[in-house]
Motif scaffolding. Sequence first.
Motif, mmCIF file in Angstrom:
data_model
loop_
_atom_site.group_PDB
_atom_site.id
_atom_site.type_symbol
_atom_site.label_atom_id
_atom_site.label_comp_id
_atom_site.label_asym_id
_atom_site.label_seq_id
_atom_site.Cartn_x
_atom_site.Cartn_y
_atom_site.Cartn_z
ATOM 1 N N LEU A 210 0.831 -1.199 0.000
ATOM 2 C CA LEU A 210 0.000 0.000 0.000
ATOM 3 C C LEU A 210 0.869 1.254 0.000
ATOM 4 N N THR A 211 1.953 1.238 0.769
ATOM 5 C CA THR A 211 2.885 2.373 0.787
ATOM 6 C C THR A 211 3.497 2.594 -0.587
ATOM 7 N N ILE A 212 3.880 1.517 -1.250
ATOM 8 C CA ILE A 212 4.449 1.631 -2.603
ATOM 9 C C ILE A 212 3.420 2.225 -3.558
ATOM 10 N N TYR A 213 2.190 1.758 -3.495
ATOM 11 C CA TYR A 213 1.147 2.269 -4.393
ATOM 12 C C TYR A 213 0.850 3.743 -4.119
ATOM 13 N N LEU A 214 0.845 4.127 -2.847
ATOM 14 C CA LEU A 214 0.592 5.534 -2.521
ATOM 15 C C LEU A 214 1.734 6.413 -3.008
ATOM 16 N N ALA A 215 2.974 5.937 -2.857
ATOM 17 C CA ALA A 215 4.118 6.703 -3.349
ATOM 18 C C ALA A 215 4.035 6.863 -4.869
ATOM 19 N N ALA B 193 -1.465 10.930 -12.798
ATOM 20 C CA ALA B 193 -2.413 10.512 -13.840
ATOM 21 C C ALA B 193 -2.887 9.078 -13.627
ATOM 22 N N GLU B 194 -2.081 8.269 -12.936
ATOM 23 C CA GLU B 194 -2.429 6.875 -12.671
ATOM 24 C C GLU B 194 -3.065 6.694 -11.291
ATOM 25 N N SER B 195 -3.163 7.765 -10.525
ATOM 26 C CA SER B 195 -3.615 7.669 -9.143
ATOM 27 C C SER B 195 -5.119 7.433 -9.048
ATOM 28 N N LYS B 196 -5.517 6.650 -8.054
ATOM 29 C CA LYS B 196 -6.928 6.436 -7.741
ATOM 30 C C LYS B 196 -7.411 7.335 -6.612
ATOM 31 N N LEU B 197 -6.504 8.129 -6.043
ATOM 32 C CA LEU B 197 -6.872 8.972 -4.910
ATOM 33 C C LEU B 197 -7.833 10.069 -5.360
ATOM 34 N N PRO B 198 -8.918 10.279 -4.623
ATOM 35 C CA PRO B 198 -9.854 11.353 -4.984
ATOM 36 C C PRO B 198 -9.254 12.725 -4.690
ATOM 37 N N ALA B 199 -9.810 13.745 -5.321
ATOM 38 C CA ALA B 199 -9.355 15.111 -5.087
ATOM 39 C C ALA B 199 -9.741 15.563 -3.681
ATOM 40 N N GLY B 200 -8.881 16.368 -3.080
ATOM 41 C CA GLY B 200 -9.147 16.876 -1.744
ATOM 42 C C GLY B 200 -8.476 16.022 -0.689
ATOM 43 N N LEU C 83 -9.362 -2.549 4.961
ATOM 44 C CA LEU C 83 -9.723 -3.644 4.054
ATOM 45 C C LEU C 83 -11.230 -3.678 3.779
ATOM 46 N N LEU C 84 -11.795 -2.518 3.541
ATOM 47 C CA LEU C 84 -13.221 -2.438 3.246
ATOM 48 C C LEU C 84 -13.558 -2.666 1.774
ATOM 49 N N PRO C 85 -12.697 -2.248 0.831
ATOM 50 C CA PRO C 85 -13.031 -2.499 -0.585
ATOM 51 C C PRO C 85 -13.160 -3.998 -0.865
ATOM 52 N N GLY C 86 -14.251 -4.368 -1.460
ATOM 53 C CA GLY C 86 -14.524 -5.775 -1.733
ATOM 54 C C GLY C 86 -15.859 -6.145 -1.138
ATOM 55 N N MET C 87 -15.925 -6.189 0.186
ATOM 56 C CA MET C 87 -17.205 -6.416 0.834
ATOM 57 C C MET C 87 -18.087 -5.182 0.716
ATOM 58 N N LEU C 88 -17.468 -4.012 0.598
ATOM 59 C CA LEU C 88 -18.199 -2.771 0.342
ATOM 60 C C LEU C 88 -17.852 -2.277 -1.063
ATOM 61 N N PRO C 89 -18.764 -1.547 -1.706
ATOM 62 C CA PRO C 89 -18.534 -1.109 -3.090
ATOM 63 C C PRO C 89 -17.544 0.060 -3.169
ATOM 64 N N ILE C 90 -16.296 -0.238 -2.865
ATOM 65 C CA ILE C 90 -15.218 0.753 -2.892
ATOM 66 C C ILE C 90 -14.110 0.188 -3.770
ATOM 67 N N ALA C 91 -13.585 0.995 -4.682
ATOM 68 C CA ALA C 91 -12.492 0.539 -5.541
ATOM 69 C C ALA C 91 -11.201 0.458 -4.725
ATOM 70 N N PRO C 92 -10.515 -0.667 -4.710
ATOM 71 C CA PRO C 92 -9.283 -0.771 -3.927
ATOM 72 C C PRO C 92 -8.121 -0.054 -4.612
ATOM 73 N N ILE C 93 -7.202 0.463 -3.816
ATOM 74 C CA ILE C 93 -5.995 1.066 -4.374
ATOM 75 C C ILE C 93 -5.156 -0.008 -5.050
ATOM 76 N N ILE C 94 -4.984 -1.156 -4.385
ATOM 77 C CA ILE C 94 -4.331 -2.317 -4.980
ATOM 78 C C ILE C 94 -5.440 -3.187 -5.555
ATOM 79 N N SER C 95 -5.469 -3.334 -6.855
ATOM 80 C CA SER C 95 -6.649 -3.902 -7.494
ATOM 81 C C SER C 95 -7.034 -5.276 -6.947
ATOM 82 N N VAL C 96 -6.042 -6.121 -6.613
ATOM 83 C CA VAL C 96 -6.367 -7.463 -6.147
ATOM 84 C C VAL C 96 -6.740 -7.512 -4.671
ATOM 85 N N ALA C 97 -6.598 -6.389 -3.958
ATOM 86 C CA ALA C 97 -6.807 -6.396 -2.508
ATOM 87 C C ALA C 97 -8.278 -6.532 -2.121
#
Length: 371
Positions: free
Chosen positions: A118-123, A130-137, A151-165
């Motif tokens: 997750l740290t690598i993906y955030l960095a 342009a590749e970031s999934k982080l929302p504005a603000g 670890l809410l994305p998956g059971m809840l309708p939230i797009a994960p930062i790491i797609s397979v997570a």
Amino acid sequence: MAESPDRLTTMQWLAQRLELGRSGSTPNLLAMEGLRGLAVFLVFLVHCMTLTSPWWAGHAGLSALASELHALGNVGVDLFFVLSGFLIYGALIAKAQPFGRYFSRRVRRIYPVFLVMLTIYLALSLLFPAESKLPAGAGAAALYVLQNLLLLPGMLPIAPIISVAWSLSYEFFFYLVVPVLIAAFGLRGRTPAFRIWTLIVFGLCGAVYLAVQGGHVRLLMFLAGMLVYELHHERVRLPGAGALGALGLCLGLGIALLPLSGPLSQTLKYLGLGLAFALLCLDAFAPTWLSRALSWTPLRWLGNISYSYYLMHGLTLKFAVLVLGKVLPLSAGGVGLFLALPCLLFVATLPASLILFLAVERPFSLAPKAT
């Protein structure tokens, strides 16, 4: 010809780090390690076929085959869920343990590798906005990161930062629910027959609900793993000495290709998939030729690093494809490349995953090797 000392030393070094002795009540099943390797290779196929699709766009036959391989790969996660159901339920049934200790072990198993990735993906999100999934603000971004940390994305309708997570959300939901289920029905003190029928009834009731209302139908795969544990513990053996297990694998892959949609069809699909993978696991965990095949050392080693590979491979695969896109023209797509490229890309994804396993997963998440 005798193996050279240097190569022998290398293999010994790898064996010391990739052969895992597992503590706890469930014996270390070598075939299970192989099944993990098979599962994570199937997951690799999903992302490989997606990212290499531009090379096959002008070839109708290859594009269709890539689409079929993509569909096959999707059941890799479901096989992981079956194996998790077997292991976690089995450990809890075999021995009572305080919830705090149990849950802390689950956290330690999942989070070290996840936090590093997750740290690598955030960095990378900051370096390549342009590749970031982080929302504005800042507030929205902080909330989104917190949702991923929990670890809410998956059971809840939230797009994960790491797609397979997304699958980790399913795993943690299962970790929380299965102790409650065991306690609510007093399963630890019941007979195996009672537990088996309870799981069957619970699964069928859940399937009826999912068929009508829809929902997280893949949770049925954990139940399949729980049933496999009970049947394996009772030494239930399938006839055919491995043939039915191989048939289960073929059926599972065949079911993955069925174009099914809608709650009812999806529920039937996952009931069939759960049955197919239950047959596979029961035969794989018995002394059969299938068990011996799945105990092949390279496949087991891949299975032992499968969690690190699962979270890392998408990133390294995307980088490798970007590099290939600079040197390999799309017009080069053909049968030869279709056969060779996945093999080359799979090898390219291994080093970073192995480093992650050796540097993070093994020292921080895994029990020390039994002596």
